[in-house]
Enzyme design. Structure first.
Site, PDB file in Angstrom:
ATOM      1  N   SER A 408       0.815  -1.215   0.000  1.00 36.66           N
ATOM      2  CA  SER A 408       0.000   0.000   0.000  1.00 36.66           C
ATOM      3  C   SER A 408       0.850   1.266   0.000  1.00 36.66           C
ATOM      4  CB  SER A 408      -0.917   0.021   1.227  1.00 36.66           C
ATOM      5  OG  SER A 408      -0.154  -0.060   2.421  1.00 36.66           O
ATOM      6  N   HIS A 429      -2.821  -3.188  -5.509  1.00 31.33           N
ATOM      7  CA  HIS A 429      -3.168  -2.756  -4.147  1.00 31.33           C
ATOM      8  C   HIS A 429      -4.676  -2.870  -3.952  1.00 31.33           C
ATOM      9  CE1 HIS A 429      -3.565   0.754  -1.077  1.00 31.33           C
ATOM     10  NE2 HIS A 429      -3.611  -0.425  -0.484  1.00 31.33           N
ATOM     11  N   GLU A 441      -5.845  -0.326  -6.962  1.00 27.93           N
ATOM     12  CA  GLU A 441      -4.760   0.519  -7.464  1.00 27.93           C
ATOM     13  C   GLU A 441      -3.736  -0.371  -8.163  1.00 27.93           C
ATOM     14  OE1 GLU A 441      -3.709   4.641  -5.157  1.00 27.93           O
ATOM     15  OE2 GLU A 441      -3.254   2.800  -4.077  1.00 27.93           O
ATOM     16  N   ASN A 479      -3.202   6.603  -0.629  1.00 24.03           N
ATOM     17  CA  ASN A 479      -2.598   6.780   0.693  1.00 24.03           C
ATOM     18  C   ASN A 479      -1.686   7.990   0.769  1.00 24.03           C
ATOM     19  OD1 ASN A 479      -3.945   4.687   1.903  1.00 24.03           O
ATOM     20  ND2 ASN A 479      -2.337   3.180   1.534  1.00 24.03           N
TER      21      ASN A 479
END
Length: 694
Positions: A408, A429, A441, A479
Site C-alpha cells: 500500500s 493494491h 490501485e 494513501n
C-alpha cells in the site's frame, strides 16, 4: 458502423450496428430515419422490423456526450416520432438489451418482441437525470405504474421474461429472433385498422396516490443527496394527472433542470471516469494480454483471503499459501464464513459455496505456485519481508507469470529489483475488505511491461474491480493523499477540535466516515508504523505526536476495544472517549497551544483541500495520468461522497481560486508550511481560470 436494409417477402428489416452496445449516435439515428422513409415509400413493403446487430441498444452513444452531435437532427425525439408516426407497422426486435434511449425507442414502436433474458432498463437516474425521450411517460403505460416507478427511480435492469405479463412485449421469442420478428410482422401487417401506440394507453390509476406516496417514501433516505429520483416521480405523476403530452413537456423540463445540477455533473463525471480509468495513454487497446488461468495468493490473512475470494468468485482456481497449517486453516475458515454469510442472505446457494471452496488449493509450499499465471503476495508491509517473498517466487514461478505485490505504500521498483524479471512485476493494491471494496490501485513500476498492464486491467474487469493506474511514489495515489488529510485532522485536534466534532463535520459533508472513525476501523497501529518509517526516511516531515501517544497507550482502534473512540465488546458504535479528549487537551497545553473554537467550514476545507492540493502534485508529477483517476480512487476506495464527484471535481465546482485562497489563508493562520503551499499546478490552473477536470 452501419445501418443495413433488407427485405423478406414484403417485410423490411432495418438492422443498425454501432459496437459495442449499439449506441444511438447521430449516424445511426440518421440511417434509421432514412431507411424508415425508404420502407414507407416502397409499396411492396407492408411492415418494418427494426433491430440491432448483436444487441438492440444500450441507449445514447457516450462518445457523443457533451458534443453538438448529441442533439443534432435527427435527434432521439425525432427518431422516435418517425417510428411512432409510421403508416406501416413497426416491430422492434430486442436482442440482449434495451436500455435508456434504446428502450425509449422501442416504446415508440407499434409492437415489441424480445429474446428471453434481455436486459430492460431506464438507467438515466444513475447519472442524475430523468429519461429524456418519453421514458417516464410510455413505460408506465406499458408495464403499469408500480413497476415503472421502481424501474425508473432505481435504473435497475429487469429481464424481459419478468415483464411478459404486461403489455410491453407482444411476444417473447425463444428461437431465432430475426425469423420470429419477421413472422410476427407478417401477421400484424394484415390486421388493418389504426396502429397501436403506447402513448394512447391510459395509466391504470387505481391506488395511484398510495403508489406514488410509497415511491417517494422509498427514495427519501437513499436519495437524499440526489434530486433525480424525485424528479422522475414528479414527471411520471404529471403525465398521470395531466396526460401524455403534458407529461412529455414536464419530463423535458425536469431533464434540463437536472443536467445543470452539481449532483448530475458528479454522477456523469464518475460514469465517464470509471470508463476512462481503464485507458492507459501509452498502452494501446489492442495490446495482447497474457492468459490468466490460475492465481497464486501468498498470505491467508484478512487481506490475502479477501483477495483470493475475488478470483474464486470469477471462477479462477487459487493456490493459497501460508507458512503454518494453523494460519492456513484459520484463513480457509474465514473465507468459508464469508461465503456462509452470503448463503444466509440468499446471495449464494449451498452448492455454489462448496463449488467455490473447491477452487482453493491450500498449501504450505511455494512449489505449488509453479503453474500459476499470476502470483500476488499479501504479506506484512515491511520491505525486508517482501524481499524474502519475491526472491522465493522469482525462483519458482514459470516464465511469463505476473508477480504482483499488494503493498500500500512501499517502493514497487525496489520490490521489482528483488527479482530477475522486473518487467513482470506490478502492484495490485487491494483495499480492505478486499472481497467487497471496488477499488484496485494498479501500480506501474519503471520496468512493468505494457502487456502486464493490459492483462491486469482486463483481469480487474473480470473480478469486478475499478482499476486505476498509479505511478510509483510513497503511498501511491490514495494513501499519499490521505496522509495530508490525516495530518490536517491531527492539526485540528491540537488547535481546538475533538474527534467527534471533526468526524461529524466530515460526515455531514458526505464522507462515509470521518478521519478518526476511519483510522479506528483500519487500525491506528498501521499509521503509527508508517510514521516511524517516514521519520527515518523523511526527518523533515513533522507529525503531530497526538496519534503516537494514543498508540503508545495501546488504543489501536476497534480491534482493541478503544482508539480515538471507545467501543463496547462486539459492537462497532464509536463512543466519544473522555480519556482521549483529556489527553488531546493536555497535549495542546503541553505544547503551548492555546485551543480555540473551530467551525465546521474550516474543518471541511482543511481536510478536503489537503486532498486536492496533494492530488494536484500527483497530477503534475505524472503519478496519475488524469484528474478523474484520482476521483475514482476516492469515490471507490475512500468513501468520498459520490454526489460531490471526487476531490478534484469538487475543487472545480467550488472554483480553484477559492481553493488556493483558502490554502494560503490557513497556512498563514496555522504556520503549517509543509502542505499548505498551493501546488504549482493548482496555482497555474486557477490563474488561467481552468479546472482539473476540464
Amino acid at each position: 458502423m452501419a445501418v443495413a436494409y433488407s427485405t423478406q417477402d414484403g417485410i423490411a428489416v432495418i438492422t443498425f450496428d454501432n459496437p459495442p452496445v449499439n449506441g444511438l449516435n447521430h449516424a445511426t439515428r440518421a440511417g434509421i430515419v432514412e431507411n424508415l422513409k425508404r420502407a414507407q415509400d416502397d409499396p411492396q413493403i407492408s411492415a418494418i422490423v427494426l433491430t440491432g446487430a448483436n444487441v438492440f441498444s444500450g441507449g445514447a452513444d457516450i462518445t457523443e456526450f457533451n458534443t453538438p452531435k448529441a442533439q443534432a437532427e435527427p435527434n432521439l425525439h425525432t427518431l422516435i416520432d418517425a417510428v411512432e408516426s409510421s403508416g406501416k407497422p413497426v416491430v422492434v426486435a430486442i436482442n440482449k438489451l434495451a436500455m435508456g434511449g434504446g428502450l425509449e425507442l422501442a416504446l415508440g414502436a407499434h409492437y415489441r418482441v424480445a429474446t428471453p433474458g434481455a436486459q430492460i432498463a431506464l438507467p438515466e437516474v444513475k447519472i442524475g437525470l430523468v429519461p429524456g425521450a418519453g421514458g417516464t411517460q410510455r413505460l408506465p403505460r406499458a408495464v403499469g405504474l408500480p413497476r415503472a416507478l421502481t424501474m425508473i427511480v432505481t435504473g435497475a435492469p429487469v429481464r424481459s421474461e419478468e415483464l411478459a405479463d404486461g403489455t410491453l412485449f407482444d411476444e417473447i421469442i425463444a428461437g431465432d429472433l430475426s425469423e420470429g420478428a419477421v413472422a410476427f410482422a407478417r401477421r400484424v401487417a394484415g390486421k388493418g385498422g389504426s396502429l397501436p401506440r403506447v402513448r394512447d394507453r391510459e395509466i391504470d390509476a387505481a391506488d395511484a396516490d398510495a403508489i406514488l406516496a410509497k415511491a417517494r417514501e422509498g427514495i427519501a433516505v437513499a436519495s437524499k443527496h440526489f434530486p433525480a429520483p424525485a424528479k422522475c416521480i414528479e414527471s411520471v405523476e404529471h403525465g398521470l394527472r395531466q396526460g401524455f403530452d403534458a407529461g412529455l413537456v414536464r419530463e423535458r423540463e425536469c431533464f434540463v433542470e437536472l443536467v445543470q445540477t452539481p449532483e448530475s455533473r458528479a454522477l456523469r463525471h464518475a460514469f465517464f471516469g470509471e470508463r476512462a480509468a481503464s485507458k492507459i495513454p501509452d498502452v494501446p487497446s489492442d495490446t495482447p494480454v497474457r492468459p490468466i488461468r490460475e492465481v497464486g495468493v501468498i498470505g491467508a490473512g484478512t487481506m490475502g483471503g479477501g483477495i483470493a475470494m475475488n478470483f474464486i468468485n470469477a471462477g479462477l482456481p487459487v493456490v493459497l499459501i501460508e507458512t503454518t497449517q494453523q494460519a492456513l486453516d484459520r484463513g480457509l475458515a474465514t473465507i468459508r464464513k464469508n461465503y456462509e454469510s452470503n448463503v444466509r442472505k440468499g446471495k449464494l446457494t449451498a452448492e455454489q459455496l462448496e463449488a467455490r471452496m473447491k477452487l482453493i488449493q491450500p498449501s504450505l509450499s511455494y512449489d505449488d505456485l509453479k503453474s500459476a499465471d499470476l502470483i500476488i503476495e499479501a504479506v506484512f508491509e515491511e520491505l525486508s519481508v517482501k524481499e524474502q517473498v519475491f526472491q522465493k517466487i522469482d525462483a519458482i514461478a514459470k516464465p511469463g507469470a505476473i508477480l504482483a505485490s499488494n503493498t500500500s505504500t512501499l517502493d514497487l521498483n525496489k520490490i521489482a529489483a528483488f527479482t530477475s524479471r522486473p518487467q513482470d512485476v506490478v502492484g495490485l493494491h487491494f483495499f480492505s475488505p478486499a472481497n467487497v471494496m471496488k477499488l484496485l490501485e494498479v501500480v506501474r513500476g519503471a520496468q512493468t511491461s505494457k502487456d502486464v498492464l493490459a492483462t491486469v486491467m482486463a483481469l480487474a474487469k473480470k473480478i469486478r474491480k475499478t482499476a486505476v493506474v498509479s505511478g510509483v511514489c510513497d503511498g501511491f495515489i490514495g494513501n499519499r493523499m490521505v496522509e495530508q488529510y490525516v495530518r490536517q485532522a491531527l492539526s485540528l485536534l491540537e488547535e481546538g477540535g475533538l474527534p467527534a466534532q471533526i468526524d461529524q463535520a466530515a460526515e455531514q459533508f458526505g464522507f462515509a466516515m470521518g478521519p478518526f472513525r476511519m483510522s479506528d476501523l483500519a487500525g491506528n497501529d498501521i499509521g503509527w508504523a508508517i510514521r516511524k518509517r517516514r521519520s527515518v526516511e523523511h526527518p523533515e516531515i513533522v507529525y503531530s505526536k497526538i496519534a503516537d501517544r494514543l498508540c503508545e497507550s495501546g488504543r489501536f482502534g476497534q480491534k482493541t476495544g478503544g482508539g480515538w473512540y471507545d467501543y463496547k465488546p462486539g459492537e462497532r458504535a464509536a463512543l466519544p472517549s473522555a480519556s482521549v479528549d483529556e489527553m488531546i487537551v493536555g497535549y495542546s497545553k503541553e505544547t503551548g497551544v492555546t485551543r480555540r473554537a473551530i467551525n465546521d467550514q474550516e474543518i471541511v476545507e482543511r481536510l478536503v483541500f489537503a486532498l486536492v492540493n496533494e492530488g494536484a502534485k500527483i497530477l503534475e508529477e505524472g503519478i496519475a495520468s488524469k484528474a478523474s483517476d484520482i476521483d475514482m480512487v476516492y469515490l471507490t476506495g475512500y468513501g468520498f461522497p459520490l454526489f460531490r464527484g471526487g476531490p478534484m471535481l469538487y475543487a472545480d465546482t467550488v472554483g480553484l481560486l477559492r481553493v488556493q485562497d483558502a490554502i494560503e489563508r490557513y497556512a498563514a493562520a496555522t504556520g503549517d508550511g509543509f502542505w499548505a503551499q498551493p501546488a504549482p499546478l493548482l496555482t497555474r490552473l486557477a490563474k488561467e481560470g481552468r479546472g482539473f477536470t476540464r
